[in-house]
Design a protein around this motif. Structure first.
Motif, short mmCIF file in Angstrom:
data_model
loop_
_atom_site.label_atom_id
_atom_site.label_comp_id
_atom_site.label_asym_id
_atom_site.label_seq_id
_atom_site.Cartn_x
_atom_site.Cartn_y
_atom_site.Cartn_z
N ALA A 17 -1.61 18.02 -7.49
CA ALA A 17 -1.40 17.61 -6.12
C ALA A 17 -1.87 18.30 -4.95
O ALA A 17 -1.83 19.56 -5.14
CB ALA A 17 0.06 17.16 -6.10
N SER B 248 -7.31 13.77 -4.46
CA SER B 248 -6.65 13.48 -5.87
C SER B 248 -7.36 12.41 -6.55
O SER B 248 -7.94 11.41 -5.96
CB SER B 248 -5.20 13.41 -5.69
N SER C 42 -5.22 10.91 -8.79
CA SER C 42 -4.12 10.60 -9.33
C SER C 42 -3.67 9.42 -8.09
O SER C 42 -3.42 9.71 -7.03
CB SER C 42 -3.10 11.31 -9.54
N VAL C 43 -3.36 8.08 -8.67
CA VAL C 43 -3.06 7.15 -7.52
C VAL C 43 -1.66 7.87 -7.20
O VAL C 43 -1.36 7.48 -6.07
CB VAL C 43 -2.61 5.75 -8.36
N HIS C 44 -0.95 8.43 -8.03
CA HIS C 44 0.60 8.60 -7.96
C HIS C 44 0.66 9.75 -6.82
O HIS C 44 1.33 9.70 -5.99
CB HIS C 44 1.22 9.08 -9.30
N HIS C 45 -0.29 10.78 -7.02
CA HIS C 45 -0.52 11.82 -5.71
C HIS C 45 -0.85 11.19 -4.54
O HIS C 45 -0.23 11.50 -3.46
CB HIS C 45 -1.73 12.85 -6.35
N ALA D 151 -0.43 8.24 -3.26
CA ALA D 151 0.78 7.27 -2.70
C ALA D 151 1.71 8.28 -2.28
O ALA D 151 2.31 8.03 -0.93
CB ALA D 151 1.24 6.37 -3.91
N ARG D 152 2.27 9.47 -2.76
CA ARG D 152 3.09 10.22 -2.32
C ARG D 152 2.52 10.97 -0.98
O ARG D 152 3.30 11.23 -0.08
CB ARG D 152 3.11 11.28 -3.29
N GLU E 11 3.09 8.90 2.26
CA GLU E 11 4.44 9.19 2.62
C GLU E 11 4.58 10.31 3.26
O GLU E 11 5.57 10.59 4.33
CB GLU E 11 5.52 9.05 1.39
N HIS F 96 -5.28 3.07 -1.00
CA HIS F 96 -4.50 2.65 -2.28
C HIS F 96 -5.15 2.06 -3.06
O HIS F 96 -4.88 2.40 -4.48
CB HIS F 96 -3.20 2.24 -1.75
N ALA G 235 -6.52 3.03 -6.98
CA ALA G 235 -6.18 2.59 -8.29
C ALA G 235 -7.31 2.22 -9.07
O ALA G 235 -7.52 2.34 -10.32
CB ALA G 235 -5.32 1.50 -8.00
N GLN H 78 -9.00 5.24 -10.41
CA GLN H 78 -8.45 5.80 -11.67
C GLN H 78 -8.71 4.78 -12.95
O GLN H 78 -8.86 5.44 -13.84
CB GLN H 78 -6.98 5.99 -11.47
#
Length: 252
Positions: A62, A92, A94-97, A99-100, A103, A121, A125, A128
């Motif tokens: 990340a 990144s 990673s979608v998770h990274h 998205a974080r 924020e 976003h 997705a 990925q």
């Protein structure tokens, strides 16, 4: 007269670039292109670059866990600036990274300067998902290749050898030697498995490569790829095994 570019309030941005290897970072390969993307987007969209940070690190981490990435985020907060990258995967994979990160700070992508948060976003997705599809297809193809190689398929063994050669960089000399020996052992094992059948075909009257091929096919012995033999395939294997056809004098 005031131009459109002059009338738009400039947005302060912090440039962030990432390359995956030290050789890429030292040579500038990839890095120069990223800077060009960012500079061009900044000029076209009225962005004011107030800082630049460069990481030489894997995209699996990340951005807040990367040395320069962490500094870039701090700079954005202190300067009230937005983060800008050349392409989304520089942030990144990673979608998770991503998205974080959304924020924590606002960011822009030079190749998609007008994309909104939702769009970024969605792109992340989709990217990925495509990588996962490719990874699965690669694993399946490699498994099938290894299965054919285990059965003695020479072409599959050669493909694995080339793949191993491509992966040599970064391995120790000992590991490279072990990998090469394992491949050669597999090739030699299959070749030895057809030595006696070829020799018997010659002893039973095979005087030409095609006659030996016909003999092997008649015995139901397949090539390494599971197909019937041709004279050229017989010639290649015989050369590897140092086998020769009898001369005309010997045949008399």
């Amino acid at each position: 007269m005031t131009t459109t570019a002059d009338s738009v309030k400039k947005i302060d941005v912090v440039s962030y670039c990432r390359v995956s290897s030290s050789s890429q970072g030292e040579s500038g390969l990839g890095l120069e292109a990223q800077r060009e993307y960012i500079d061009r987007a900044a000029k076209q969209n009225g962005w004011n670059i107030v800082g630049e940070f460069v990481d030489v690190v894997s995209g699996k981490l990340a951005i807040e866990d990367r040395p320069e990435g962490k500094r870039a985020l701090v700079a954005c907060k202190e300067l009230g600036a937005q983060l800008v990258v050349a392409k989304l995967d520089r942030l990144s994979r990673s979608v998770h990274h991503i998205a974080r990160l959304m924020e924590q700070t606002e960011f822009k992508v030079a190749t998609m300067p007008h994309a909104k948060t939702f769009e970024l976003h969605l792109f992340a997705a989709l990217a990925q998902q495509e990588r996962e599809f490719i990874a699965n297809r690669t694993k399946e193809a490699l498994a099938a290749l290894q299965a054919r190689a285990a059965e003695g398929d020479v072409q599959s063994l050669e493909k694995i050898a080339r793949r191993t050669e491509a992966l040599k960089k970064g391995r120790t000399a000992t590991n490279r030697a072990k990998a090469n020996k394992a491949i050669q052992d597999r090739v030699s094992s299959w070749q030895e498995s057809v030595r006696d059948p070829i020799d018997l075909c010659i002893l039973k009257g095979g005087r030409t490569l095609q006659q030996v091929a016909d003999c092997l096919n008649g015995k139901g012995i397949n090539t390494s790829r599971g197909s019937t033999w041709s004279s050229m395939q017989v010639k290649r294997v015989m050369q590897k095994l140092a086998l020769t056809l009898p001369s005309k004098e010997d045949a008399l």
